[in-house]
Design an enzyme around this catalytic site. Structure first.
Site, short mmCIF file in Angstrom:
data_model
loop_
_atom_site.label_atom_id
_atom_site.label_comp_id
_atom_site.label_asym_id
_atom_site.label_seq_id
_atom_site.Cartn_x
_atom_site.Cartn_y
_atom_site.Cartn_z
N HIS A 52 -6.18 -20.65 19.52
CA HIS A 52 -7.56 -20.30 19.16
C HIS A 52 -7.69 -20.45 17.64
CE1 HIS A 52 -10.98 -17.57 18.38
NE2 HIS A 52 -11.30 -17.70 19.66
N ASP A 66 -0.46 -13.63 19.04
CA ASP A 66 -1.87 -13.41 19.36
C ASP A 66 -1.92 -12.95 20.82
OD1 ASP A 66 -4.45 -13.68 20.29
OD2 ASP A 66 -4.84 -15.57 19.27
N GLN A 99 -5.48 -12.70 24.82
CA GLN A 99 -5.64 -13.04 26.24
C GLN A 99 -4.49 -12.54 27.11
OE1 GLN A 99 -8.40 -14.02 27.32
NE2 GLN A 99 -9.39 -15.03 25.59
N LYS A 130 -11.78 -7.20 24.96
CA LYS A 130 -11.28 -8.03 26.06
C LYS A 130 -10.44 -7.21 27.05
CE LYS A 130 -10.90 -12.19 23.16
NZ LYS A 130 -12.06 -13.03 23.38
N CYS A 170 -13.41 -22.39 20.70
CA CYS A 170 -12.73 -22.14 19.41
C CYS A 170 -11.32 -22.70 19.44
CB CYS A 170 -12.69 -20.65 19.06
SG CYS A 170 -14.30 -19.90 19.02
N1 7TS Z 1 -7.17 -15.38 20.08
C1 7TS Z 1 -7.45 -15.75 21.33
C2 7TS Z 1 -6.35 -16.34 22.18
C3 7TS Z 1 -8.72 -15.56 21.85
O1 7TS Z 1 -8.98 -15.92 23.10
C4 7TS Z 1 -9.73 -14.99 21.02
C5 7TS Z 1 -11.15 -14.83 21.48
C6 7TS Z 1 -9.37 -14.59 19.73
C7 7TS Z 1 -8.09 -14.82 19.29
C8 7TS Z 1 -10.34 -13.93 18.81
O2 7TS Z 1 -10.68 -12.67 19.30
P1 7TS Z 1 -11.83 -11.81 18.63
O3 7TS Z 1 -11.98 -10.63 19.51
O4 7TS Z 1 -11.37 -11.45 17.26
O5 7TS Z 1 -13.05 -12.68 18.61
N2 7TS Z 1 -11.52 -15.75 22.47
C9 7TS Z 1 -12.75 -16.00 22.92
C10 7TS Z 1 -12.97 -16.92 23.92
O6 7TS Z 1 -12.09 -17.56 24.47
N3 7TS Z 1 -14.29 -16.98 24.18
O7 7TS Z 1 -14.90 -16.13 23.36
C11 7TS Z 1 -13.96 -15.51 22.58
#
Ligand code: 7TS
Length: 400
Positions: free
Chosen positions: A115, A192, A195, A218, A355
């Site tokens: 990401h 990270d 997920q 999430k 992303c």
């Molecule tokens: N890393 C991964 C693997 C992610 O899927 C996401 C968000 C982030 C980092 C960033 O997380 P945040 O909470 O700081 O935004 N992924 C997604 C997605 O897949 N669709 O919308 C957000």
């Protein structure tokens, strides 16, 4: 109570097929209650009030930190820094820890499946330090390739930054093996967990993570709260990146000194309500039986993959081992058009680059459609999506 009934969102949206939990999950009543209770019953600022209410609120906030520490199997609560989420956690490591250990000529290793929030901070760190930014190839179906990463670990690898589960293909990365190789060369491992945390038990010590980032929203918690786990000794070495209230020990005209870890990283009034909500989300998740959750989600992934594959022209990325994520494309139909068609049928999926533009470049597509599962999804949700994709083929391409 049925799982779905614990989520008031579905009472308001009874006909919606929500398949976008990788973007953000819906919230159970227990989390909504915790947020409401906090504001109705416990609203005060933390780490400063000398009245009983503020004292109790500080205790609740710190108890939430302890809960996160147990959730990740950290050694101690002080290894948990509250942040806005994964993005802020990863940026904190890159901007504070990065310059302590990365020098010109060193290597920072990532996979092309990352990401952007686990890609760009390292690309920037490489640019400012003169390190080499090494991007490992992915598998043909868009998963992180652990063998490719392993081959690129060298004595110069100062940081390996890797998602335990990726957000497009959803495969599980064997972090421990990679971590052992990086550590043997004197490097550090940043994981990270955005997920992985929603789908499996996390053990930062067993996986050999030096840092681990995740987002509350999430894992059925509120937006705007997440955490960074860091090994105590490393957090102690790191300078703060934001300055202000709560993060200091003493301030004079001439200089300032910092509070202990983790408070030196939490300048200003934190997201107190978010911490209470996150604690409730973790309690909710911990009440689930992980093996049942995994078995259910695996069945949904397999059912959806089979259902989608029945339509000619569908490419499904990733593998059947994906943790709750199924990305796909339908030949001849732009993913955005397909998502709009699905929306008209009350099916919420994400379409776009997710992303993960470096991954899209490897797959040779501008975007994919992605369905992702939460605890509330059912076999019927899979079947409705698969049928709608078959109908979309007829609608956009005609039947042949
Ligand atoms: N890393 C991964 C693997 C992610 O899927 C996401 C968000 C982030 C980092 C960033 O997380 P945040 O909470 O700081 O935004 N992924 C997604 C997605 O897949 N669709 O919308 C957000």
């Amino acid at each position: 109570m049925q799982m779905r009934e614990q989520f008031p969102f579905f009472k308001r949206h009874p006909d919606l097929v929500y398949l976008d939990s990788a973007a953000t999950s819906q919230k159970p009543q227990a989390v909504l209650d915790a947020l409401n209770d906090y504001y109705v019953d416990a609203n005060a600022n933390v780490h400063r009030g000398l009245y009983q209410l503020a004292y109790n609120t500080t205790e609740g906030y710190e108890a939430a930190r302890g809960q996160v520490a147990r959730f990740l199997n950290a050694n101690q609560a002080s290894e948990i820094v509250f942040t806005r989420g994964t993005t802020e956690s990863l940026n904190l490591v890159a901007s504070s820890f990065g310059p302590l250990v990365v020098r010109e000529g060193d290597e920072i290793l990532v996979s092309a499946a990352e990401h952007h929030s686990n890609f760009i901070p390292w690309q920037q760190l490489a640019a400012t330090t003169g390190a080499r930014f090494v991007v490992a190839p992915v598998t043909p179906l868009g998963e992180t390739d652990p063998q490719a990463l392993a081959k690129l670990i060298t004595p110069k690898t100062k940081i390996l930054a890797v998602a335990q589960v990726t957000n497009v293909a959803g495969g599980l990365v064997p972090v421990r093996q990679l971590a052992d190789a990086v550590h043997a060369n004197g490097g550090f491992v940043v994981v990270d967990g955005a997920q992985s945390a929603p789908h499996m038990p996390v053990d930062v010590q067993a996986m050999g993570a030096d840092f681990f980032a995740f987002s509350g929203h999430k894992i059925y918690g509120p937006t705007g709260i997440g955490a960074l786990y860091g090994r105590q000794a490393l957090l102690e070495r790191m300078p703060p990146v934001q300055f202000g209230g709560e993060m200091i020990d003493s301030v004079t005209d001439a200089q300032s000194t910092w509070a202990e870890v983790p408070l030196k990283f939490e300048a200003g009034t934190p997201n107190i309500a978010g911490a209470f909500g996150l604690a409730a989300a973790i309690e909710f998740l911990q009440a689930q039986d992980w093996s049942t959750v995994r078995a259910r989600e695996d069945r949904l992934v397999r059912r959806l993959r089979a259902g989608l594959s029945a339509t000619p022209g569908v490419t499904v990325y990733g593998s059947a081992n994906s943790l709750g994520i199924v990305s796909f494309n339908l030949a001849g139909v732009h993913p955005h058009d397909l998502a709009t068609f699905l929306d008209e049928q009350q099916i919420a999926v994400r379409a776009g680059h997710h992303c993960a533009q470096p991954l899209m470049a490897r797959l040779g597509v501008p975007a994919t459609v992605r369905a992702s599962f939460g605890l509330y999804n059912t076999a019927d949700d899979c079947d409705r999506l698969a049928a709608a994709v078959a109908a979309a083929r007829g609608y956009f391409l005609g039947t042949d």
